[in-house]
Design a protein around this motif. Structure first.
Motif, mmCIF file in Angstrom:
data_model
loop_
_atom_site.group_PDB
_atom_site.id
_atom_site.type_symbol
_atom_site.label_atom_id
_atom_site.label_comp_id
_atom_site.label_asym_id
_atom_site.label_seq_id
_atom_site.Cartn_x
_atom_site.Cartn_y
_atom_site.Cartn_z
ATOM 1 N N ALA A 131 23.902 29.881 -51.197
ATOM 2 C CA ALA A 131 23.699 29.090 -52.413
ATOM 3 C C ALA A 131 22.224 28.927 -52.770
ATOM 4 O O ALA A 131 21.835 29.040 -53.936
ATOM 5 N N SER A 132 21.373 28.664 -51.774
ATOM 6 C CA SER A 132 19.953 28.446 -52.061
ATOM 7 C C SER A 132 19.304 29.705 -52.620
ATOM 8 O O SER A 132 18.449 29.645 -53.508
ATOM 9 N N LEU A 133 19.716 30.871 -52.123
ATOM 10 C CA LEU A 133 19.183 32.128 -52.638
ATOM 11 C C LEU A 133 19.617 32.351 -54.075
ATOM 12 O O LEU A 133 18.788 32.653 -54.951
ATOM 13 N N PHE A 134 20.915 32.217 -54.347
ATOM 14 C CA PHE A 134 21.418 32.479 -55.694
ATOM 15 C C PHE A 134 20.869 31.467 -56.702
ATOM 16 O O PHE A 134 20.597 31.818 -57.857
ATOM 17 N N THR A 135 20.702 30.220 -56.277
ATOM 18 C CA THR A 135 20.115 29.218 -57.164
ATOM 19 C C THR A 135 18.687 29.586 -57.526
ATOM 20 O O THR A 135 18.277 29.503 -58.690
ATOM 21 N N ALA A 136 17.914 30.010 -56.533
ATOM 22 C CA ALA A 136 16.526 30.404 -56.784
ATOM 23 C C ALA A 136 16.459 31.633 -57.688
ATOM 24 O O ALA A 136 15.617 31.708 -58.595
ATOM 25 N N LEU A 137 17.345 32.597 -57.471
ATOM 26 C CA LEU A 137 17.342 33.801 -58.292
ATOM 27 C C LEU A 137 17.654 33.480 -59.755
ATOM 28 O O LEU A 137 17.047 34.052 -60.667
ATOM 29 N N ASP A 138 18.576 32.560 -59.965
ATOM 30 C CA ASP A 138 18.930 32.196 -61.334
ATOM 31 C C ASP A 138 17.802 31.451 -62.046
ATOM 32 O O ASP A 138 17.811 31.315 -63.273
ATOM 33 N N LYS A 139 16.813 30.969 -61.277
ATOM 34 C CA LYS A 139 15.654 30.278 -61.859
ATOM 35 C C LYS A 139 14.383 31.120 -61.749
ATOM 36 O O LYS A 139 13.275 30.614 -61.907
ATOM 37 N N ALA A 140 14.551 32.422 -61.471
ATOM 38 C CA ALA A 140 13.388 33.291 -61.247
ATOM 39 C C ALA A 140 12.525 33.449 -62.488
ATOM 40 O O ALA A 140 11.348 33.790 -62.382
ATOM 41 N N SER A 141 13.085 33.213 -63.668
ATOM 42 C CA SER A 141 12.283 33.310 -64.890
ATOM 43 C C SER A 141 11.296 32.156 -64.999
ATOM 44 O O SER A 141 10.334 32.220 -65.777
ATOM 45 N N GLN A 142 11.531 31.103 -64.206
ATOM 46 C CA GLN A 142 10.626 29.951 -64.216
ATOM 47 C C GLN A 142 9.686 29.956 -63.007
ATOM 48 O O GLN A 142 8.536 29.557 -63.101
ATOM 49 N N GLN A 143 10.193 30.417 -61.849
ATOM 50 C CA GLN A 143 9.386 30.499 -60.638
ATOM 51 C C GLN A 143 9.750 31.766 -59.882
ATOM 52 O O GLN A 143 10.917 32.029 -59.623
ATOM 53 N N SER A 144 8.739 32.536 -59.547
ATOM 54 C CA SER A 144 8.995 33.825 -58.900
ATOM 55 C C SER A 144 9.678 33.642 -57.551
ATOM 56 O O SER A 144 9.475 32.654 -56.849
ATOM 57 N N VAL A 145 10.488 34.616 -57.197
ATOM 58 C CA VAL A 145 11.214 34.629 -55.925
ATOM 59 C C VAL A 145 10.760 35.841 -55.132
ATOM 60 O O VAL A 145 10.686 36.955 -55.665
ATOM 61 N N HIS A 146 10.496 35.627 -53.853
ATOM 62 C CA HIS A 146 10.016 36.708 -52.995
ATOM 63 C C HIS A 146 11.062 37.047 -51.936
ATOM 64 O O HIS A 146 11.685 36.155 -51.365
ATOM 65 N N ILE A 147 11.242 38.348 -51.708
ATOM 66 C CA ILE A 147 12.165 38.851 -50.691
ATOM 67 C C ILE A 147 11.377 39.715 -49.715
ATOM 68 O O ILE A 147 10.628 40.600 -50.132
ATOM 69 N N LEU A 182 -2.255 41.499 -49.264
ATOM 70 C CA LEU A 182 -2.576 41.378 -50.682
ATOM 71 C C LEU A 182 -1.249 41.360 -51.433
ATOM 72 O O LEU A 182 -0.462 42.307 -51.332
ATOM 73 N N TYR A 183 -0.992 40.273 -52.158
ATOM 74 C CA TYR A 183 0.304 40.106 -52.822
ATOM 75 C C TYR A 183 0.147 40.352 -54.311
ATOM 76 O O TYR A 183 -0.720 39.778 -54.969
ATOM 77 N N ILE A 184 0.988 41.222 -54.861
ATOM 78 C CA ILE A 184 0.896 41.626 -56.259
ATOM 79 C C ILE A 184 2.253 41.429 -56.924
ATOM 80 O O ILE A 184 3.256 41.991 -56.486
ATOM 81 N N ASP A 185 2.274 40.619 -57.991
ATOM 82 C CA ASP A 185 3.542 40.410 -58.701
ATOM 83 C C ASP A 185 3.281 40.046 -60.145
ATOM 84 O O ASP A 185 2.158 40.151 -60.635
ATOM 85 N N ALA A 186 4.345 39.606 -60.829
ATOM 86 C CA ALA A 186 4.250 39.306 -62.257
ATOM 87 C C ALA A 186 4.201 37.808 -62.529
ATOM 88 O O ALA A 186 4.219 37.396 -63.684
ATOM 89 N N ASP A 187 4.175 36.969 -61.490
ATOM 90 C CA ASP A 187 4.147 35.512 -61.615
ATOM 91 C C ASP A 187 5.524 34.916 -61.873
ATOM 92 O O ASP A 187 5.739 33.733 -61.675
ATOM 93 N N THR A 188 6.465 35.715 -62.346
ATOM 94 C CA THR A 188 7.858 35.287 -62.480
ATOM 95 C C THR A 188 8.746 36.469 -62.082
ATOM 96 O O THR A 188 8.273 37.579 -61.891
ATOM 97 N N GLY A 189 10.044 36.204 -61.979
ATOM 98 C CA GLY A 189 10.963 37.267 -61.585
ATOM 99 C C GLY A 189 11.029 37.411 -60.073
ATOM 100 O O GLY A 189 10.752 36.473 -59.325
ATOM 101 N N VAL A 190 11.415 38.592 -59.613
ATOM 102 C CA VAL A 190 11.634 38.848 -58.188
ATOM 103 C C VAL A 190 10.687 39.941 -57.703
ATOM 104 O O VAL A 190 10.448 40.921 -58.397
ATOM 105 N N THR A 191 10.162 39.734 -56.515
ATOM 106 C CA THR A 191 9.334 40.750 -55.856
ATOM 107 C C THR A 191 9.911 41.013 -54.468
ATOM 108 O O THR A 191 10.298 40.083 -53.766
ATOM 109 N N VAL A 192 9.978 42.283 -54.083
ATOM 110 C CA VAL A 192 10.545 42.674 -52.791
ATOM 111 C C VAL A 192 9.493 43.444 -52.002
ATOM 112 O O VAL A 192 9.006 44.481 -52.437
ATOM 113 N N THR A 193 9.149 42.928 -50.825
ATOM 114 C CA THR A 193 8.138 43.540 -49.969
ATOM 115 C C THR A 193 8.783 44.443 -48.931
ATOM 116 O O THR A 193 9.772 44.065 -48.298
ATOM 117 N N ASN A 194 8.210 45.612 -48.738
ATOM 118 C CA ASN A 194 8.666 46.577 -47.738
ATOM 119 C C ASN A 194 7.720 46.561 -46.540
ATOM 120 O O ASN A 194 6.516 46.772 -46.692
#
Length: 473
Positions: free
Chosen positions: A112-128, A285-297
């Protein structure tokens, strides 16, 4: 000698060998210091069953995974609602690509916590975070997941990058004007440090550059969309550390513990020039768009995944928290298999692996942990290429250890087809697995990543359906 006589001679030899193997196959014959094991007669028998294709192996996992999304609306009648629930319950109980949840098949509250955060990713970025062994090198599996998450929830950028890229990534190119040593907590490509402050990437590079000869890093985002936000994480700063990003400079003062800086660009960029002056450990060094989802390998070649507890927990957790990490994927187990000679060693590995899961959950309690179990791995047993005999016991131990820790297990072995499936994947055209019968090719990695992604989305839709329903169930 005439051809027919040669043919008769060869047939006689084969008949003799076949008779020996039929009567005494499997026995061991001692000839002086040598011991020769006679092959079993069944090895020479011709299989009569129909040849299985890689698509056939995936069919059961993929079937009925394309149900129309019900996340935006609830069925109008209780009967339709029950029919929809039946689809999900069947999938979660039977499908080979399902998630194994610690509370039972349908206990999606753990997600639930993951899906809730993903649904709000347009407001606060989510990192995986996606940690793995050589199976994820070159952004395999991770790159596909990143693309799908960003298509669904928005976001740009590759996530965390090490200063030294030991293994080239398809998504991002990096160049340095100097040679640096990479220190890694796990795997076989970097040195071990004299301290435990590796950070969330489980690795760092030590920088010692003067103003007359600064360290220069160029980052080129090849296969990800442009980015807007850049964060740099450093520790063990000797006197000061000045970082110049494009035309903007920031300085960090002397400090042993974790520090980080942030830049926000006015427009999307795909290329970055960073200069370093000072002495410090650069943790990422972390690079993203400030919103949405970013996935690190994070590939750690040769690692069995038991290195996390060797990392200083505070810096590890602080980095993950600062990036709003909501999902940690652990893809390990394959490198432990060669050492698994009996159930005792398997149990010890399960205990050690459970320790790593607990460490991560304690360091970053807001993150959901999903363990991706090892894929099928083929080896020769009595001259026949087949699934490693200890693989299934190892997988079961990892599954139990994962569930006992309150984490989630995804059985990649079953999802790809189970016993002896890697050979089928390797023979697929184009090849979905390499000639070593252990690693996926890029096309094969996309296939397996697609199964994981689609499975996750089914659980998300089920969570949306059941958490938003107002009718009497």
């Amino acid at each position: 000698m005439r051809p027919y006589k040669i043919l008769i001679f060869l047939a006689a030899i084969l008949l003799t060998l076949g008779t020996i193997c039929y009567l005494w196959g499997g026995a061991t014959v001692s000839i002086g210091p040598l011991e020769i094991r006679l092959p079993e007669f069944s090895l020479f028998s011709v299989a009569t069953h129909e040849r299985v294709s890689a698509e056939d192996l995936l069919a059961e996992s993929a079937q009925k995974m394309d149900i129309e999304s019900v996340s935006d609306s609830i069925p109008d009648t209780s009967e339709e609602y029950r029919d929809t629930l039946q689809f999900y319950h069947t999938f979660m109980a039977e499908n080979k690509a399902r998630l194994h949840l610690p509370g039972g098949d349908t206990c999606v509250s753990v997600l639930a916590s993951l899906f809730t955060a993903l649904d709000k990713a347009s407001q606060q970025s989510v990192h995986i975070m996606h940690y793995g062994d050589s199976q994820v090198e070159g952004d395999r599996i991770t790159g596909y997941l990143r693309s799908r998450f960003q298509e669904e929830y928005g976001g740009n950028g590759p996530g965390l990058l090490p200063l030294v890229q030991n293994i080239g990534a398809m998504s991002v190119g990096q160049t340095l004007n100097d040679t640096l040593t990479s220190y890694m907590a796990g795997g076989m490509l970097g040195k071990r440090a004299s301290h435990k402050c590796y950070g969330a990437m489980a690795q760092f590079a030590h920088v010692d550059a003067g103003e007359d000869a600064p360290l220069l890093l160029t980052v080129n985002a090849k296969k990800v969309a442009g980015f807007k936000r850049i964060q740099l994480f450093a520790a063990n700063i000797a006197d000061s550390l000045t970082i110049k990003l494009n035309n903007s400079s920031q300085t960090l003062s002397a400090e042993d513990s974790l520090q980080h800086l942030t830049w926000r660009l006015k427009r999307d960029a795909k290329r970055l020039n960073v200069g370093f002056v000072g002495e410090a450990d650069i943790l990422g060094l972390y690079i993203d768009a400030d919103t949405g989802v970013t996935v690190t390998n994070i590939p750690l070649r040769g690692s069995d995944g038991t290195f996390f507890s060797r990392i200083q927990k505070k810096e590890f957790g602080d980095m993950l928290t600062a990036l709003n990490t909501r999902l940690v994927l652990l893809e390990f187990g394959g490198n432990a298999l060669p050492m698994m000679k009996d159930s005792v060693r398997i149990a010890k590995y399960g205990t050690s692996f459970a320790k790593q899961i607990k460490y991560i959950k304690t360091a970053c309690p807001e993150a959901v942990v999903i363990v991706i179990g090892p894929a099928d791995m083929n080896t020769k047993v009595n001259g026949v290429l087949q699934t490693h005999p200890m693989l299934e016991p190892l997988i079961e131990q990892m599954r139990q250890s994962t569930l006992n820790c309150g984490a989630i297990y995804w059985d990649m072995y079953q999802a790809m087809g189970g016993c002896n499936s890697m050979k089928v994947w390797a023979e697929h055209q184009p090849a979905w697995a390499g000639a070593d019968y252990i690693h996926f090719t890029r096309k094969g990695a996309d296939q397996i990543a697609n199964l994981l992604w689609r499975s996750l989305m089914i659980y998300r839709d089920y969570w949306r359906l059941t958490s938003n329903a107002t009718m009497d169930k």
